[in-house]
Design a protein around this motif. Sequence first.
Motif, PDB file in Angstrom:
ATOM      1  N   UNK A 176       0.809  -1.221   0.000  1.00 49.31           N
ATOM      2  CA  UNK A 176       0.000   0.000   0.000  1.00 49.31           C
ATOM      3  C   UNK A 176       0.844   1.274   0.000  1.00 49.31           C
ATOM      4  N   UNK A 177       2.128   1.157  -0.304  1.00 47.52           N
ATOM      5  CA  UNK A 177       3.022   2.301  -0.176  1.00 47.52           C
ATOM      6  C   UNK A 177       3.976   2.406  -1.361  1.00 47.52           C
ATOM      7  N   UNK A 178       3.933   3.574  -2.005  1.00 52.40           N
ATOM      8  CA  UNK A 178       4.848   3.896  -3.094  1.00 52.40           C
ATOM      9  C   UNK A 178       5.700   5.075  -2.648  1.00 52.40           C
ATOM     10  N   UNK A 179       6.982   4.980  -2.938  1.00 57.49           N
ATOM     11  CA  UNK A 179       7.910   6.058  -2.603  1.00 57.49           C
ATOM     12  C   UNK A 179       8.485   6.647  -3.878  1.00 57.49           C
ATOM     13  N   UNK A 180       8.622   7.984  -3.861  1.00 63.91           N
ATOM     14  CA  UNK A 180       9.117   8.725  -5.018  1.00 63.91           C
ATOM     15  C   UNK A 180      10.236   9.647  -4.565  1.00 63.91           C
ATOM     16  N   UNK A 181      11.294   9.709  -5.377  1.00 63.57           N
ATOM     17  CA  UNK A 181      12.342  10.711  -5.153  1.00 63.57           C
ATOM     18  C   UNK A 181      12.642  11.383  -6.482  1.00 63.57           C
ATOM     19  N   UNK A 182      12.619  12.708  -6.452  1.00 63.54           N
ATOM     20  CA  UNK A 182      13.009  13.503  -7.618  1.00 63.54           C
ATOM     21  C   UNK A 182      14.161  14.396  -7.191  1.00 63.54           C
ATOM     22  N   UNK A 183      15.287  14.232  -7.861  1.00 65.02           N
ATOM     23  CA  UNK A 183      16.446  15.096  -7.650  1.00 65.02           C
ATOM     24  C   UNK A 183      16.561  15.948  -8.900  1.00 65.02           C
ATOM     25  N   UNK A 184      16.330  17.242  -8.723  1.00 58.11           N
ATOM     26  CA  UNK A 184      16.217  18.126  -9.880  1.00 58.11           C
ATOM     27  C   UNK A 184      16.917  19.452  -9.594  1.00 58.11           C
ATOM     28  N   UNK A 185      17.914  19.802 -10.392  1.00 52.52           N
ATOM     29  CA  UNK A 185      18.562  21.101 -10.197  1.00 52.52           C
ATOM     30  C   UNK A 185      17.597  22.274 -10.377  1.00 52.52           C
ATOM     31  N   UNK A 186      16.482  22.054 -11.066  1.00 58.32           N
ATOM     32  CA  UNK A 186      15.490  23.113 -11.241  1.00 58.32           C
ATOM     33  C   UNK A 186      14.814  23.501  -9.925  1.00 58.32           C
ATOM     34  N   UNK A 187      14.942  22.671  -8.877  1.00 60.15           N
ATOM     35  CA  UNK A 187      14.377  23.008  -7.568  1.00 60.15           C
ATOM     36  C   UNK A 187      15.190  24.068  -6.837  1.00 60.15           C
TER      37      UNK A 187
END
Length: 105
Positions: free
Chosen positions: A39-50
Amino acid sequence: MITIRGKSDDRLQGVADVLVKYKEQHHNADIAVYRHNSVSVRIRIVDPDFDGINKADRHDIVWDFVKTLPEDQQSEISLLLLFTPSETEMSFANDEFDNPIPSQL
């Protein structure tokens, strides 16, 4: 390209497909997703635009994409990490993403 770690399923693939649209607009983003448990999805976004964007605004940007998912798929997202490349080294949450404590489910 979106990295799907571990075993994929239709619902996890749906999350990845939505994030492809984010990637199309943010070519330098590194995006990884995985299913932590049933029941759990994990997401990571590493973005220089942040860079220069506060955390709340980063979430607003990404949720504009995620909210196109059906609500039951949205509700499975238990961790959403949004970093610039330099922020990853300082984050305990990033370490947990890379080395998750096994789920009890």
